[in-house]
Scaffold this active site. Structure first.
Site, mmCIF file in Angstrom:
data_model
loop_
_atom_site.group_PDB
_atom_site.id
_atom_site.type_symbol
_atom_site.label_atom_id
_atom_site.label_comp_id
_atom_site.label_asym_id
_atom_site.label_seq_id
_atom_site.Cartn_x
_atom_site.Cartn_y
_atom_site.Cartn_z
ATOM 1 N N SER A 175 35.453 31.254 38.939
ATOM 2 C CA SER A 175 36.826 32.615 38.972
ATOM 3 C C SER A 175 37.696 31.741 38.260
ATOM 4 O O SER A 175 38.384 32.445 37.352
ATOM 5 C CB SER A 175 36.325 33.805 39.332
ATOM 6 O OG SER A 175 36.903 33.208 40.899
ATOM 7 N N HIS A 188 30.531 36.131 37.549
ATOM 8 C CA HIS A 188 31.019 36.133 35.730
ATOM 9 C C HIS A 188 30.541 35.849 34.815
ATOM 10 O O HIS A 188 30.788 35.581 33.960
ATOM 11 C CB HIS A 188 32.737 35.308 35.905
ATOM 12 C CG HIS A 188 33.597 35.299 36.992
ATOM 13 N ND1 HIS A 188 33.870 36.719 36.228
ATOM 14 C CD2 HIS A 188 34.509 35.320 37.945
ATOM 15 C CE1 HIS A 188 35.485 37.069 37.564
ATOM 16 N NE2 HIS A 188 35.098 36.403 38.610
ATOM 17 N N LYS A 232 31.816 44.002 36.799
ATOM 18 C CA LYS A 232 33.142 42.675 35.721
ATOM 19 C C LYS A 232 32.523 43.487 34.680
ATOM 20 O O LYS A 232 32.832 43.656 34.672
ATOM 21 C CB LYS A 232 32.752 41.847 36.177
ATOM 22 C CG LYS A 232 34.154 40.843 37.857
ATOM 23 C CD LYS A 232 33.564 40.193 37.987
ATOM 24 C CE LYS A 232 34.251 39.588 39.511
ATOM 25 N NZ LYS A 232 34.135 38.718 40.840
HETATM 26 C C1 LIG Z 1 34.349 38.854 41.889
HETATM 27 C C2 LIG Z 1 33.438 38.114 42.338
HETATM 28 C C3 LIG Z 1 32.822 38.446 43.368
HETATM 29 C C4 LIG Z 1 32.725 40.161 44.043
HETATM 30 O O1 LIG Z 1 31.966 40.811 43.575
HETATM 31 P P1 LIG Z 1 32.467 42.336 43.275
HETATM 32 O O2 LIG Z 1 31.410 43.256 42.893
HETATM 33 O O3 LIG Z 1 33.902 42.734 42.717
HETATM 34 O O4 LIG Z 1 32.787 42.440 44.636
HETATM 35 C C5 LIG Z 1 31.406 37.518 44.095
HETATM 36 N N1 LIG Z 1 31.429 36.297 43.763
HETATM 37 C C6 LIG Z 1 32.143 36.175 42.879
HETATM 38 C C7 LIG Z 1 32.189 34.354 41.980
HETATM 39 C C8 LIG Z 1 33.202 36.609 42.016
HETATM 40 O O5 LIG Z 1 34.059 36.076 41.014
#
Ligand SMILES: *Cc1c(COP(=O)(O)O)cnc(C)c1O
Length: 402
Positions: A189, A217, A248
């Site tokens: 990320s 992502h 996302k």
């Molecule tokens: C954003 C993210 C999460 C968490 O996801 P949410 O649905 O926002 O709780 C988990 N792993 C990674 C790599 C992320 O970037």
């Protein structure tokens, strides 16, 4: 603030001390307030800004189909579900969404969690015990790290995107009893680089380890119709646990785990966030379901996301910016010191561009950056204007040579 005239000393005063340390280090922040829907041009803190800060990759967060599905579900099923999934919290639409995601991902089964965070933490912590071993990329997400800690399994960290190092650790554990779980983010990320899945899968297979991938992502971004990194690399059937997020690119909220029927049935019985926290309200479930229909029916959105990504990155690079190791729409703009990144981000906002500043300890010292995330909903005009603002402010601040 004035202290009360009498009464006991505040037992939480140590928090104030720590916040003052953050202030001194320049890393104290205030939450920005979004005053419109999450759109390519959004209104926040009283200003119209080009929004390069969200994870709304496909522009689905405010899509009419998702909103209509949410409204219909509220009319039919109400605002809440009344309990956790194992009591009254499983409605027909929850099961329908899980079947839809499993079919989309070409796996036997799927379980939806309240968030990607709980999907990771709940899965890792429920399948491993203190006798087991986790082999984890050093830059894996906080939710994986928390899941590892909760499992109390032994944690072995491998160098970022280094399958040879992961294999070496597995080799060293070959005489150890206990299960082994090899785990990586699909897309990281902070840098937008892609996990080296083929090498990791080969290492896991050689050493009998379970392979798990966190596609937060990559869901809706990589692979055919956004099926994620397993599809991107053609590794169907060789990754036992695929986590994805609904928060996302899918534009709503939630996380899911895809895998064998037994894995999912086990998680139904043992994953603590699934068992002990109430299920998604109907609106969330229905909106997620509509988003998967759009991924299948309108894959052109993903093509536009990648065209925009290439266009934006090459414009930045030709203006002299360092966009790091990114291979995806996550575009870091490396500036060096954390204080510079935060100041740059604040100045950009004043000029009409919203992009997050990120510094140590989230990224290494000297690698602080602006993180800009391109979406399919941005037009060329938005991207041109964003590059113009980024360049003008960087020259003014001496980040780029004039
Ligand atoms: C954003 C993210 C999460 C968490 O996801 P949410 O649905 O926002 O709780 C988990 N792993 C990674 C790599 C992320 O970037």
């Amino acid at each position: 603030m004035s202290a009360p005239l009498s009464g006991p000393a505040n037992p939480l005063s140590f928090l104030t001390d720590q916040l003052n340390e953050l202030r001194a280090a320049g890393s104290f922040f205030r939450l920005r307030e979004l005053e419109s829907a999450c759109e390519p041009v959004s209104r926040a803190d009283g200003r119209e800004v080009i929004n390069l800060a969200s994870n709304n990759y496909l522009g689905l967060a405010n899509h009419p189909r998702l909103k209509e599905a949410a409204l219909d579900a509220i009319r039919k099923y109400g605002a809440g579900t009344g309990a956790v999934r194992t009591i009254t919290g499983t409605m027909a639409i929850h099961m329908e969404l899980e079947r839809k995601i499993a079919a989309f991902k070409h796996t036997e089964a799927c379980v939806v969690f309240q968030s990607g965070f709980t999907a990771n933490a709940g899965t890792v912590s429920s399948i491993l015990t203190p006798e087991d071993h986790i082999i984890s990329d050093e830059l894996n997400h906080a939710s994986i790290i928390d899941g590892c800690r909760l499992s109390r399994a032994k944690i072995h960290v491998f160098r970022h995107r280094d399958p040879a190092h992961a294999a070496e650790i597995l080799e060293g554990l070959s005489d150890q009893s206990g299960r082994k779980l090899l785990i990586t983010d699909g897309v990281f990320s902070m840098d937008g680089d892609i996990g080296p899945l083929p090498g990791l899968v080969a290492a896991a297979e050689r050493h009998g380890a379970v392979m798990m991938i966190d596609d937060a992502h990559s869901s809706g971004v990589l692979g055919r119709n956004g099926r994620g990194t397993v599809d991107h690399f053609g590794l169907h059937g060789r990754v036992q646990i695929q986590v994805g997020t609904l928060s996302k690119a899918i534009g709503v909220l939630g996380g899911y785990v895809c895998g064998s029927r037994d894995l999912i049935d086990y998680l139904y019985h043992r994953a603590r966030p699934f068992l002990f926290s109430t299920s998604h309200p109907p609106a969330v479930t229905a909106a997620c379901s509509a988003a998967f229909d759009l991924l299948v029916e309108e894959p052109e959105r993903i093509a536009i996301l990648w065209e925009n990504t290439r266009y934006f990155k090459s414009a930045l690079q030709s203006n002299g910016f360092d966009t790091g190791a990114s291979e995806t729409p996550i575009t870091p703009i490396i500036v060096g010191e954390a204080a510079v990144a935060h100041k740059y981000s604040a100045a950009l906002f004043e000029e009409g561009l919203w992009a997050t500043g990120i510094g140590f300890p989230t990224v290494p010292k000297g690698r602080a950056r602006i993180r800009a995330i391109v979406t399919a909903a941005h037009t060329r005009a938005h991207l041109d204007q964003a590059v113009e603002i980024l360049t003008r402010v960087a020259r003014r601040m001496g980040i780029l040579g004039a």
